[in-house]
Design a protein around this motif. Structure first.
Motif, PDB file in Angstrom:
ATOM      1  N   ARG A 298       0.844  -1.201   0.000  1.00 53.30           N
ATOM      2  CA  ARG A 298       0.000   0.000   0.000  1.00 53.30           C
ATOM      3  C   ARG A 298       0.878   1.251   0.000  1.00 53.30           C
ATOM      4  NH1 ARG A 298      -2.800  -2.962   4.004  1.00 53.30           N
ATOM      5  NH2 ARG A 298      -2.434  -1.443   5.665  1.00 53.30           N
ATOM      6  N   VAL A 299       1.982   1.163   0.769  1.00 53.45           N
ATOM      7  CA  VAL A 299       2.908   2.311   0.793  1.00 53.45           C
ATOM      8  C   VAL A 299       3.502   2.509  -0.605  1.00 53.45           C
ATOM      9  CG1 VAL A 299       5.118   3.138   1.712  1.00 53.45           C
ATOM     10  CG2 VAL A 299       3.441   2.072   3.239  1.00 53.45           C
ATOM     11  N   ALA A 300       3.941   1.406  -1.224  1.00 57.16           N
ATOM     12  CA  ALA A 300       4.554   1.502  -2.558  1.00 57.16           C
ATOM     13  C   ALA A 300       3.560   2.098  -3.556  1.00 57.16           C
ATOM     14  CB  ALA A 300       5.018   0.127  -3.023  1.00 57.16           C
ATOM     15  N   ILE A 301       2.309   1.698  -3.458  1.00 56.32           N
ATOM     16  CA  ILE A 301       1.300   2.214  -4.397  1.00 56.32           C
ATOM     17  C   ILE A 301       1.109   3.715  -4.192  1.00 56.32           C
ATOM     18  CG2 ILE A 301      -1.191   2.171  -4.928  1.00 56.32           C
ATOM     19  CD1 ILE A 301      -1.071  -0.855  -4.494  1.00 56.32           C
ATOM     20  N   LEU A 302       1.027   4.113  -2.931  1.00 63.32           N
ATOM     21  CA  LEU A 302       0.846   5.549  -2.654  1.00 63.32           C
ATOM     22  C   LEU A 302       2.017   6.355  -3.189  1.00 63.32           C
ATOM     23  CD1 LEU A 302      -0.564   5.560   0.967  1.00 63.32           C
ATOM     24  CD2 LEU A 302      -1.591   6.672  -1.012  1.00 63.32           C
ATOM     25  N   LEU A 303       3.232   5.852  -2.933  1.00 58.68           N
ATOM     26  CA  LEU A 303       4.408   6.615  -3.377  1.00 58.68           C
ATOM     27  C   LEU A 303       4.443   6.693  -4.898  1.00 58.68           C
ATOM     28  CD1 LEU A 303       7.080   5.356  -0.809  1.00 58.68           C
ATOM     29  CD2 LEU A 303       5.974   7.601  -0.885  1.00 58.68           C
ATOM     30  N   LYS A 304       4.078   5.592  -5.549  1.00 53.26           N
ATOM     31  CA  LYS A 304       4.089   5.576  -7.019  1.00 53.26           C
ATOM     32  C   LYS A 304       3.048   6.562  -7.570  1.00 53.26           C
ATOM     33  CE  LYS A 304       4.699   3.304 -11.074  1.00 53.26           C
ATOM     34  NZ  LYS A 304       5.906   2.856 -11.670  1.00 53.26           N
ATOM     35  N   LYS A 305       1.868   6.528  -6.993  1.00 52.67           N
ATOM     36  CA  LYS A 305       0.804   7.402  -7.514  1.00 52.67           C
ATOM     37  C   LYS A 305       1.136   8.864  -7.223  1.00 52.67           C
ATOM     38  CE  LYS A 305      -2.682   3.953  -7.946  1.00 52.67           C
ATOM     39  NZ  LYS A 305      -2.800   3.733  -9.364  1.00 52.67           N
ATOM     40  N   ALA A 306       1.737   9.121  -6.064  1.00 47.39           N
ATOM     41  CA  ALA A 306       2.118  10.493  -5.733  1.00 47.39           C
ATOM     42  C   ALA A 306       3.186  10.975  -6.728  1.00 47.39           C
ATOM     43  CB  ALA A 306       2.645  10.560  -4.305  1.00 47.39           C
ATOM     44  N   GLU A 333      -6.474   5.507  -3.464  1.00 48.86           N
ATOM     45  CA  GLU A 333      -6.491   6.594  -4.459  1.00 48.86           C
ATOM     46  C   GLU A 333      -7.403   7.726  -4.000  1.00 48.86           C
ATOM     47  OE1 GLU A 333      -5.635   4.368  -8.688  1.00 48.86           O
ATOM     48  OE2 GLU A 333      -7.703   4.551  -8.045  1.00 48.86           O
ATOM     49  N   GLY A 334      -8.526   7.366  -3.388  1.00 51.35           N
ATOM     50  CA  GLY A 334      -9.469   8.368  -2.891  1.00 51.35           C
ATOM     51  C   GLY A 334      -8.800   9.225  -1.821  1.00 51.35           C
ATOM     52  N   ALA A 335      -8.047   8.547  -0.938  1.00 51.94           N
ATOM     53  CA  ALA A 335      -7.370   9.282   0.141  1.00 51.94           C
ATOM     54  C   ALA A 335      -6.347  10.243  -0.458  1.00 51.94           C
ATOM     55  CB  ALA A 335      -6.693   8.288   1.077  1.00 51.94           C
ATOM     56  N   LEU A 336      -5.633   9.761  -1.454  1.00 54.63           N
ATOM     57  CA  LEU A 336      -4.603  10.603  -2.070  1.00 54.63           C
ATOM     58  C   LEU A 336      -5.232  11.834  -2.736  1.00 54.63           C
ATOM     59  CD1 LEU A 336      -1.553  10.586  -2.600  1.00 54.63           C
ATOM     60  CD2 LEU A 336      -1.993   9.463  -4.764  1.00 54.63           C
ATOM     61  N   ARG A 337      -6.342  11.613  -3.415  1.00 47.45           N
ATOM     62  CA  ARG A 337      -7.020  12.747  -4.072  1.00 47.45           C
ATOM     63  C   ARG A 337      -7.459  13.775  -3.040  1.00 47.45           C
ATOM     64  NH1 ARG A 337      -9.156   9.053  -7.609  1.00 47.45           N
ATOM     65  NH2 ARG A 337     -10.940   8.659  -6.253  1.00 47.45           N
ATOM     66  N   ARG A 338      -7.950  13.240  -1.928  1.00 46.26           N
ATOM     67  CA  ARG A 338      -8.441  14.137  -0.889  1.00 46.26           C
ATOM     68  C   ARG A 338      -7.293  14.962  -0.298  1.00 46.26           C
ATOM     69  NH1 ARG A 338     -13.162  11.996   2.828  1.00 46.26           N
ATOM     70  NH2 ARG A 338     -13.107  13.517   4.474  1.00 46.26           N
ATOM     71  N   LEU A 354      -1.295  17.884   8.083  1.00 49.64           N
ATOM     72  CA  LEU A 354      -2.270  18.147   7.025  1.00 49.64           C
ATOM     73  C   LEU A 354      -3.027  16.863   6.658  1.00 49.64           C
ATOM     74  CD1 LEU A 354      -2.360  20.391   4.091  1.00 49.64           C
ATOM     75  CD2 LEU A 354      -2.267  17.992   3.474  1.00 49.64           C
ATOM     76  N   VAL A 355      -2.286  15.760   6.572  1.00 50.38           N
ATOM     77  CA  VAL A 355      -2.919  14.489   6.180  1.00 50.38           C
ATOM     78  C   VAL A 355      -3.933  14.046   7.236  1.00 50.38           C
ATOM     79  CG1 VAL A 355      -2.451  12.033   5.804  1.00 50.38           C
ATOM     80  CG2 VAL A 355      -1.013  13.754   4.722  1.00 50.38           C
ATOM     81  N   ARG A 356      -3.537  14.188   8.503  1.00 51.02           N
ATOM     82  CA  ARG A 356      -4.468  13.831   9.603  1.00 51.02           C
ATOM     83  C   ARG A 356      -5.765  14.607   9.472  1.00 51.02           C
ATOM     84  NH1 ARG A 356      -0.310  13.873  13.435  1.00 51.02           N
ATOM     85  NH2 ARG A 356       0.253  11.723  13.811  1.00 51.02           N
ATOM     86  N   GLU A 357      -5.601  15.897   9.192  1.00 48.53           N
ATOM     87  CA  GLU A 357      -6.761  16.782   9.074  1.00 48.53           C
ATOM     88  C   GLU A 357      -7.607  16.393   7.841  1.00 48.53           C
ATOM     89  OE1 GLU A 357      -7.584  18.911  11.207  1.00 48.53           O
ATOM     90  OE2 GLU A 357      -9.137  20.002  10.106  1.00 48.53           O
ATOM     91  N   ALA A 358      -6.897  16.191   6.724  1.00 44.49           N
ATOM     92  CA  ALA A 358      -7.608  15.898   5.465  1.00 44.49           C
ATOM     93  C   ALA A 358      -8.395  14.589   5.558  1.00 44.49           C
ATOM     94  CB  ALA A 358      -6.611  15.825   4.312  1.00 44.49           C
ATOM     95  N   LEU A 359      -7.825  13.618   6.277  1.00 40.69           N
ATOM     96  CA  LEU A 359      -8.468  12.291   6.291  1.00 40.69           C
ATOM     97  C   LEU A 359      -9.270  12.023   7.562  1.00 40.69           C
ATOM     98  CD1 LEU A 359      -5.620  10.048   4.806  1.00 40.69           C
ATOM     99  CD2 LEU A 359      -7.425  11.265   3.601  1.00 40.69           C
ATOM    100  N   ARG A 360      -9.524  13.111   8.308  1.00 41.11           N
ATOM    101  CA  ARG A 360     -10.140  12.907   9.626  1.00 41.11           C
ATOM    102  C   ARG A 360     -11.385  12.010   9.578  1.00 41.11           C
ATOM    103  NH1 ARG A 360     -10.873  18.185  12.840  1.00 41.11           N
ATOM    104  NH2 ARG A 360     -12.422  18.367  11.217  1.00 41.11           N
ATOM    105  N   ASP A 361     -12.315  12.326   8.681  1.00 36.53           N
ATOM    106  CA  ASP A 361     -13.549  11.512   8.651  1.00 36.53           C
ATOM    107  C   ASP A 361     -13.262  10.080   8.226  1.00 36.53           C
ATOM    108  OD1 ASP A 361     -14.332  14.048   8.769  1.00 36.53           O
ATOM    109  OD2 ASP A 361     -15.267  14.108   6.766  1.00 36.53           O
ATOM    110  N   MET A 362     -12.414   9.964   7.207  1.00 35.76           N
ATOM    111  CA  MET A 362     -12.146   8.621   6.681  1.00 35.76           C
ATOM    112  C   MET A 362     -11.477   7.752   7.739  1.00 35.76           C
ATOM    113  SD  MET A 362     -10.727   9.528   2.916  1.00 35.76           S
ATOM    114  CE  MET A 362     -10.984   8.087   1.931  1.00 35.76           C
ATOM    115  N   ILE A 363     -10.581   8.343   8.507  1.00 39.92           N
ATOM    116  CA  ILE A 363      -9.857   7.563   9.508  1.00 39.92           C
ATOM    117  C   ILE A 363     -10.792   7.162  10.639  1.00 39.92           C
ATOM    118  CG2 ILE A 363      -8.088   7.716  11.301  1.00 39.92           C
ATOM    119  CD1 ILE A 363      -6.431   9.339   9.292  1.00 39.92           C
TER     120      ILE A 363
END
Ligand SMILES: Nc1ncnc2c1ncn2[C@@H]1O[C@H](COP(=O)(O)OP(=O)(O)OP(=O)(O)O)[C@@H](O)[C@H]1O
Length: 463
Positions: A298-306, A333-338, A354-363
């Motif tokens: 999952r980390v590798a996918i995030l880094l690649k997409k970023a 991908e949804g998290a990354l877009r957000r 920033l990420v904590r804030e952006a993903l607050r609801d999802m987390i």
């Protein structure tokens, strides 16, 4: 001839939207008309347009021509010669003379245009998405078998594993992988006849063919393929006419050593409402699972997409996101877009805060939401037993295993102790729960089927 063409275009303008006339009808050319034989030659700029016009308006053109010339007309359709100028119908149809001599530069430009047109028509016809390819498909333990099989099939279609049946939960990359196979095959053989189709679309095509009584045409269009990619076949459930049609296409293609690739959300025999004949055919090649990605993947996918989107994303941040987004890649991908939207809106770099804030609801949705009751209900549904059997003392194997699975998941997904879990399973002792957890841990390493069931349940429970 000019008048004949104007007659056709004017008539069709009344029957189909202007945009379609422009796209499909105007690029046609009238090549020749032989009065003696009543034969009319017409051409389309490429095979894709030709097939479309023939399928949709072939009969209509015959009617229009017969009406216009006052006799039965036999239309000979063809793809326009590649060297002929690509004029609209009517402008060069009777010229008969040599084409004007274009300059080399012009010819090159026209050739490039035509190559692009051919390439895009090939893609349009195959319905492949060029962006889904092996080069941007990240591999890991969860999908490496599926990827290896996919690459093998792309290199030797119809020979190695036929059909290739890929199954796994939602958003795990099945669609991406099968498009990659199609794209790879097109690279090595641009003339290969390939079709990607979602099962729902196939069902609706069968219905249309049925209504229009056009089954022969429908069959022909499938029987001539080199590679058929059919996605989410579980949508065939309960559709017996579709299944029958697909069965014939399947038999035909396999006998002709043409490749079939199928995806589904579950193992063939677990697809409900599917004809046994088909299920046994699905199992006759290679069946491979795609599992949910493990943390590192999952980390590798995030880094690649970023990286693809040129966003600066540290490994720490990627780990944080990956730890919280566990169920599938679409969710990642949804998290990354957000995160991107949030960073750009606030004009801030992507930091942990920033990420904590952006993903607050999802987390928060993913934390502490799973209750033991919902685990019991979900597992009972999955194994088709009564929820009451989760608490009962019955010892039949078909009940004991689901009960142990539910205990295992309760330990994995909730904060409850062995003792609390035992209480919630009809007042059992904590050693019973411990035994269940150890047993399922051991069994899941030996049984791909159980491992898959656990992944599916895990995904279902986390919604
Ligand atoms: N291994 C991977 N590497 C990079 N991107 C991936 C990978 N797997 C999936 N994706 C991306 O995740 C998204 C979801 O994947 P995809 O649509 O292929 O899933 P699926 O298994 O077909 O799901 P569904 O059953 O809902 O159709 C897509 O955008 C896809 O490109």
């Amino acid at each position: 001839m000019d008048q004949f063409w104007t007659h056709c275009v004017e008539a069709l303008k009344k029957e189909i939207p202007a945009q379609q006339v422009k796209l499909w009808i105007e690029p046609l050319t009238v090549v020749n008309y032989d009065e003696d034989t009543g034969s009319l030659a017409m051409a389309a700029p490429n095979r894709f347009k030709l097939d479309w016009v023939l399928n949709n308006y072939g009969g209509r053109f015959t009617e229009l021509a017969s009406e216009y010339f006052g006799c039965d007309i036999d239309i000979q359709w063809q793809v326009a010669a590649r060297t002929a100028p690509n004029n609209p119908a009517g402008s060069h149809r009777d010229s008969g003379g040599p084409p004007s001599n274009p300059t080399p530069a012009k010819t090159a430009a026209v050739d490039t245009l035509r190559r692009d047109e051919v390439a895009s028509s090939v893609y349009e016809r195959s319905r492949l998405n060029r962006d889904l390819c092996f080069s941007n498909f990240v591999s890991g333990r969860a999908n490496q078998l599926a990827r290896a099989a996919a690459e093998q099939v792309a290199a030797n279609p119809g020979v190695s594993y036929n059909p290739l049946f890929l199954y796994g939960g939602v958003g795990l990359g099945k669609t991406h992988l099968i498009h990659s196979i199609g794209n790879r095959l097109l690279e090595s053989n641009p003339h290969a006849q390939i079709r990607y189709i979602h099962a729902e679309q196939y069902v609706s095509d069968v219905v249309k063919a049925y209504q229009k009584k056009a089954f022969e045409e429908f069959k022909r269009s499938y029987y001539s393929l080199d590679l058929l990619l059919i996605d989410d076949i579980q949508f065939f459930a309960g559709k017996s006419r579709t299944q029958e049609e697909f069965f014939y296409a399947f038999e035909q293609l396999i006998a002709a050593k043409k490749q079939i690739i199928i995806t589904s959300d579950t193992y063939p025999k677990d697809i409900q409402g599917m004809d046994d004949r088909l299920i046994s055919r699905f199992n006759s090649g290679l069946t491979v699972a795609i599992e949910p990605p493990e943390l590192e993947m999952r980390v590798a996918i995030l880094l690649k997409k970023a990286e693809q989107q040129k966003i600066l994303f540290s490994e720490d941040v990627a780990f944080f996101v990956a730890k919280h987004m566990r169920s599938n890649i679409r969710e990642l991908e949804g998290a990354l877009r957000r995160i991107m939207a949030f960073a750009s809106f606030h004009n801030k770099p992507v930091t942990m805060d920033l990420v904590r804030e952006a993903l607050r609801d999802m987390i928060s949705v993913h934390h502490g939401q799973v209750s033991v009751e919902s685990i019991q209900k979900t597992v009972a549904d999955y194994y088709k037993i009564k929820v009451a059997d989760m608490f009962s003392k019955r010892r039949q194997a078909n009940i004991v295993l689901p009960r142990q699975v539910a205990m295992y998941l309760a330990k994995e997904l909730t904060e409850k102790s062995y003792m609390e879990i035992g209480e919630l399973f009809g007042g059992r002792d904590h050693t019973t729960v411990l035994h269940a957890v150890n047993k399922i841990t051991e069994l899941r390493n030996q049984s791909a089927e159980l491992n898959h069931a656990l992944h599916v349940l895990d995904q279902t429970l986390k919604g």
